[in-house]
Design an enzyme around this catalytic site. Structure first.
Site, PDB file in Angstrom:
ATOM      1  N   GLY A   1      31.317   2.127  -0.183  1.00  0.00           N
ATOM      2  CA  GLY A   1      30.479   1.084  -0.765  1.00  0.00           C
ATOM      3  C   GLY A   1      29.230   0.927   0.064  1.00  0.00           C
ATOM      4  O   GLY A   1      28.954   1.737   0.941  1.00  0.00           O
TER       5      GLY A   1
ATOM      6  N   LYS B   1      37.630  -3.614   0.535  1.00  0.00           N
ATOM      7  CA  LYS B   1      36.395  -3.136   1.143  1.00  0.00           C
ATOM      8  C   LYS B   1      36.474  -3.373   2.635  1.00  0.00           C
ATOM      9  O   LYS B   1      36.678  -4.504   3.087  1.00  0.00           O
ATOM     10  CB  LYS B   1      35.229  -3.947   0.565  1.00  0.00           C
ATOM     11  CG  LYS B   1      34.017  -3.131   0.235  1.00  0.00           C
ATOM     12  CD  LYS B   1      32.933  -4.069  -0.268  1.00  0.00           C
ATOM     13  CE  LYS B   1      32.274  -3.549  -1.532  1.00  0.00           C
ATOM     14  NZ  LYS B   1      31.180  -4.392  -1.985  1.00  0.00           N
TER      15      LYS B   1
ATOM     16  N   ASP C   1      19.929  -6.078  -6.275  1.00  0.00           N
ATOM     17  CA  ASP C   1      20.295  -4.672  -6.225  1.00  0.00           C
ATOM     18  C   ASP C   1      21.095  -4.286  -7.460  1.00  0.00           C
ATOM     19  O   ASP C   1      22.142  -3.654  -7.374  1.00  0.00           O
ATOM     20  CB  ASP C   1      21.076  -4.366  -4.947  1.00  0.00           C
ATOM     21  CG  ASP C   1      21.105  -2.869  -4.653  1.00  0.00           C
ATOM     22  OD1 ASP C   1      20.268  -2.133  -5.222  1.00  0.00           O
ATOM     23  OD2 ASP C   1      21.959  -2.437  -3.872  1.00  0.00           O
TER      24      ASP C   1
END
Ligand SMILES: *[C@@H]1O[C@H](CO)[C@@H](O)[C@H](O)[C@H]1NC(C)=O
Ligand SMILES: *[C@@H]1O[C@H](CO)[C@@H](O)[C@H](O)[C@H]1NC(C)=O
Ligand SMILES: *[C@@H]1O[C@H](CO)[C@@H](O)[C@H](O)[C@H]1NC(C)=O
Ligand SMILES: *[C@@H]1O[C@H](CO)[C@@H](O)[C@H](O)[C@H]1NC(C)=O
Ligand SMILES: *[C@@H]1O[C@H](CO)[C@@H](O)[C@H](O)[C@H]1NC(C)=O
Ligand SMILES: *[C@@H]1O[C@H](CO)[C@@H](O)[C@H](O)[C@H]1NC(C)=O
Ligand SMILES: *[C@@H]1O[C@H](CO)[C@@H](O)[C@H](O)[C@H]1NC(C)=O
Ligand SMILES: *[C@@H]1O[C@H](CO)[C@@H](O)[C@H](O)[C@H]1NC(C)=O
Ligand SMILES: *[C@@H]1O[C@H](CO)[C@@H](O)[C@H](O)[C@H]1NC(C)=O
Length: 806
Positions: A498, A517, A616
């Site tokens: 990621g 994550k 983003d």
């Protein structure tokens, strides 16, 4: 047969007065209505919400039966015995059970007319006119002159100036007490004409929100700007009347603006497809919209921690109070004003103009003459153009304190504030400026050096200090649970890298699938993104946003985040994949995905509790669930309005080439409109199956946005469409491309906001013509070398950070 029978029955039950006209001495009883031509509106006795009282009201007949006007707001009928009668003089009267008049239409024209009729027009306007004279100028009375809590298209909001021949009029909307009680509540939307006209939302007599003056194009402080394809608006400003009005563009969409009992002013739209009233907040969206939040000469900036700043050349009046976030006293000039013809003016960039309550104006002066006029008057404190069209024209002068200013990139205007004449002022300013630059450079250099040396140590500290996981109410998963779920972080479970570390798939003991994550320890960027992600997403819940389930730590104390698992990978896998992958997403699915992303983004932008700019948005950040519903992920770069934003952060441009709007990539100026730009790029990528970046075409050097624009101009949009989308509803595909093009227009103020985008997506309304997109042939920036700026990341497609040239 059965159907026919039902219809037959229905025609008896709904005892509509068959038609839109009420004649004199033909009373309407409690259960009777008259209906406008076209069946849109009906007039009759209704009970709002759960109320038992009866009110003579106009409501949408089909669209949710929403009530838009009430006659006897303050005199409810407590039973079903009311009647509406038109007298032979042309007055509408509501009579109660004992034939007492409880409400009457008071017409200003005293003369009676021949053969009067009352008619409910297609617009929802109830008018009284002479039976043989449909001329709109000769109405004896009309309900549009007495607005309730709702502004309908065609209705005026403003003032009619009293002349000795005719009375003045106040067209303003006042809220109901509650949704069950239409008697007047405390909130009112009105146009204030005491200075240069501006729109106010009042709570009682307290100013609650102010729009800023009309700048020739729109009210300068209202962010619901840009074309929307649903309505057009107009502002009329002459000797007789000053009012705002909007008109529907097409009849396929209904729209109204309602002042709600709690003070929210909401624009609602209805389409047959949506079959419900969709809401869009219209005024007052955040703290900076609170009237005079920063006091005199203060300016509100929602992106900074403290929110309030002083105007250039001013400092806080009471520093103690100011540092305790008590801004009411505002700011004062650094050099005391002592009126002189040598005074200068400081240009204040991109602000929502101050309260014009005591202002003066003259449309025939230009900016130069305006400055001269201001200089001649010692009490004049500022000036600006009245009309921003073209180079600007007209002169607006302020006297005394400047109140209720906000920084507002999108719909802002420059204005000029008086500054004391002082020979040394400029020199001092220059010296101060140079010193600041010098000091900043030294400090920054030292900081960078320090960071590089102690990166790891700092990251740990920052994490401990800045993320308070418990405070965010995030559940904790212990390490063993996560380790078991992910097979001890085996490579088989690794889903990918990621933005700031590896991501693993896991299965909890109860069978629930998760994604984990991990933060890689090597970069500063990772820490901040991690913190951001937690603080942004923990408080957000929406079906089109990826859900954060909790957090955990590794044995070494590294933080991990646990998300819901998205089985269908990310959007780029499909739209940029090989033909087999592309074929997996047909047009209805793509359309659904575009809609979902728009809804998620609208929630981020306009949820009034925590407004977030994603910064983003790109195909690889759109994840897909079992049903191919899109979910926006990766909030590492996001900025929430409540977040601590420092100067250096604004100078750091983060995002992904190809998706960054021009004003953001060049100047570091980000706003919701930079997200809209990214959304537009995404839309065109979804339809075309091509990446904006790396797009090449044998015939020209344009990027994908440029190519789409060229195809649109040359009427060859079908060449843009991906093969897997070709066979579908072309009109709908073209429409979506057009919406994409509207979103990538060069200037942020031209781009629609997400609520307009959703309106355009869900309606069939005619769309405006897009202007030229930003970056449509600027390859230079696209091809800049990104490898230096990425720290842990290697793939070219990754999010990058660059320090904006200042
Ligand atoms: C009608 O209004 C009058 C005057 O307000 C009142 O005295 C009377 O009681 C009302 N009748 C009914 C049936 O509500
Ligand atoms: C009210 O007026 C109507 C029509 O004029 C009449 O028929 C009715 O009897 C009256 N009702 C009362 C209570 O006076
Ligand atoms: C109608 O106008 C008259 C005089 O202008 C006023 O006294 C009366 O209160 C008004 N009635 C209503 C129902 O507004
Ligand atoms: C207004 O009234 C004044 C004095 O009563 C009169 O002289 C003038 O002509 C009137 N103006 C109009 C437009 O009626
Ligand atoms: C409106 O004013 C009332 C009374 O002054 C106050 O109690 C209320 O909190 C205000 N509402 C808002 C939304 O500011
Ligand atoms: C603003 O200026 C433009 C160009 O000069 C003009 O066309 C327009 O009518 C002006 N608008 C207003 C409201 O004065
Ligand atoms: C400044 O504000 C503080 C706190 O609000 C107050 O105690 C103090 O009296 C103020 N000083 C002046 C000079 O007004
Ligand atoms: C303001 O200007 C006047 C006249 O130019 C001068 O006499 C006075 O001292 C000035 N006051 C201040 C505070 O500078
Ligand atoms: C506006 O300025 C013009 C030019 O100086 C002047 O002739 C006119 O009287 C002014 N209008 C007003 C209302 O002050």
């Amino acid at each position: 047969m059965l159907v026919m029978f039902c219809c037959f029955l229905c025609s008896f039950i709904a005892t509509s007065n068959a038609g839109d006209i009420l004649r004199a001495n033909q009373p309407i009883k409690n259960d009777e209505t008259i209906v406008s031509a076209g069946d849109e509106f009906e007039l009759g006795f209704f009970s709002p919400g759960s109320s038992k009282n009866r009110y003579l009201s106009i409501r949408y007949k089909k669209a949710g039966e929403a009530i838009v006007w009430v006659a006897n707001r303050e005199a409810p009928l407590t039973d079903a015995s009311g009647t509406l009668v038109l007298s032979s003089e042309g007055t509408l009267n509501i009579l109660n059970g004992t034939n007492s008049t409880i409400w009457s239409s008071n017409s200003s024209k005293s003369k009676s007319i021949k053969n009067p009729v009352a008619q409910l027009l297609k617009t929802g306007n109830l008018v009284i006119r002479a039976g043989d004279d449909p001329d709109t100028g000769n109405f004896l009375w009309q309900s549009f002159d007495f607005p309730d809590n709702t502004l309908l298209p065609g209705m005026k909001l403003g003032k009619k100036i009293a002349k000795n021949s005719s009375a003045g009029r106040d067209w303003s909307c006042r809220s109901w007490k509650s949704s069950d009680d239409p008697s007047p509540g405390t909130f009112q939307v009105e146009i204030d004409i005491s200075g240069y006209p501006q729109l106010f939302l009042l709570n009682g007599s307290t100013k609650y929100f102010r729009s800023g003056p009309w700048n020739g194009v729109r009210f300068s402080g209202i962010r619901t700007s840009g074309p929307n394809g649903i309505f057009v608006f107009d502002f009329v400003f002459n000797e007789d009347e000053i009012y705002y009005k909007d008109e529907l563009v097409s009849s396929s969409v209904l729209t109204r603006v309602t002042v709600e009992p709690d003070g929210r002013v909401i624009r609602y739209t209805w389409t047959d497809q949506s079959n419900k009233w969709e809401q869009y907040i219209f005024l007052q969206a955040d703290l900076c919209d609170v009237y005079a939040h920063c006091g005199p000469f203060g300016s509100c900036n929602i992106y900074t921690t403290s929110r309030c700043e002083c105007l250039k050349g001013f400092h806080p009046k009471n520093l103690t109070a100011w540092s305790h976030l008590n801004f009411a006293e505002g700011c004062e000039p650094k050099t005391k004003l002592n009126c002189s013809s040598k005074d200068t003016f400081v240009k204040q960039l991109k602000k929502n103009l101050p309260d014009t309550h005591t202002s003066q104006y003259n449309f025939s002066l230009d900016l130069k003459a305006c400055e001269k006029k201001c200089l001649e008057d010692c009490s004049c404190t500022a000036y600006a153009n009245t009309n921003i069209t073209g180079k600007g024209s007209g002169c607006l002068l302020w006297f005394g304190d400047l109140i209720d200013i906000r920084d507002q990139g999108e719909v802002a205007q420059d204005f000029y504030v008086r500054f004391a004449a002082s020979g040394s002022a400029r020199r001092i300013a220059l010296i101060v400026f140079l010193s600041i630059i010098l000091i900043t450079t030294v400090v920054l250099g030292f900081y960078m050096w320090h960071v590089c040396k102690h990166r790891k140590q700092i990251t740990e500290e920052m994490l401990e200090n800045e993320v308070d996981y418990e405070k965010e109410d995030l559940p904790f998963f212990d390490f063993r649970t996560i380790s078991n779920a992910t097979n001890n972080f085996s490579n088989n479970c690794k889903l990918g890298e990621g933005g700031f570390g590896p991501v693993y798939k896991g299965t909890l003991e109860d069978g629930k699938e998760i994604a984990v994550k991990k933060r890689s320890a090597c970069s500063m960027q990772g820490v901040e993104e991690f913190r951001n992600e937690v603080s942004c997403i923990a408080k957000l819940q929406h079906r089109n946003l990826v859900r954060l389930l909790g957090w955990s730590t590794t044995e070494e104390g590294e933080r991990m985040l646990v998300y819901e698992y998205m089985p269908n990978k990310s959007l780029d896998y499909f739209i940029f994949g090989d033909n087999a992958n592309k074929a997996l997403l047909d047009w209805p699915q793509r359309y659904n995905i575009i809609n979902g992303i728009a809804k998620g983004l609208l929630y981020l932008h306009e949820d009034s509790r925590l407004r977030v700019i994603h910064r983003d948005l790109k195909a690889s950040n759109i994840l897909l669930d079992y049903n191919m519903n899109p979910k926006i992920s990766d909030f590492g770069m996001a900025r929430s309005f409540g977040d601590g934003e420092t100067e250096s952060n604004t100078a750091r441009v983060v995002g992904t080439y190809g998706y960054m709007s021009p004003e953001y990539a060049m100047d570091g100026a980000f706003s919701i409109k930079s997200d809209v730009y990214s959304f537009g790029v995404l839309v065109i990528e979804i339809v075309s199956g091509k990446k904006n970046r790396f797009f090449t075409h044998p015939d020209h050097n344009l990027n994908l946005m440029g190519h789409a624009w060229k195809s649109y101009k040359e009427n060859r949009l079908s060449e843009l469409i991906d093969v897997s989308v070709l066979s579908s509803d072309q009109d709908e595909v073209f429409r979506v491309i057009l919406i994409g093009l509207l979103c990538v227009q060069q200037y942020p103020e031209d781009r629609p906001n997400m609520s307009s985008v959703l309106m355009m997506l869900t309606s069939k309304a005619t769309l405006p013509h897009p202007k030229q997109p930003g970056f449509f042939n600027e390859r230079k920036l696209d091809e800049a070398d990104t490898s230096h700026s990425t720290l842990c990341l290697s793939s070219l497609n990754q999010t990058i950070t660059i320090v904006a040239p200042r």
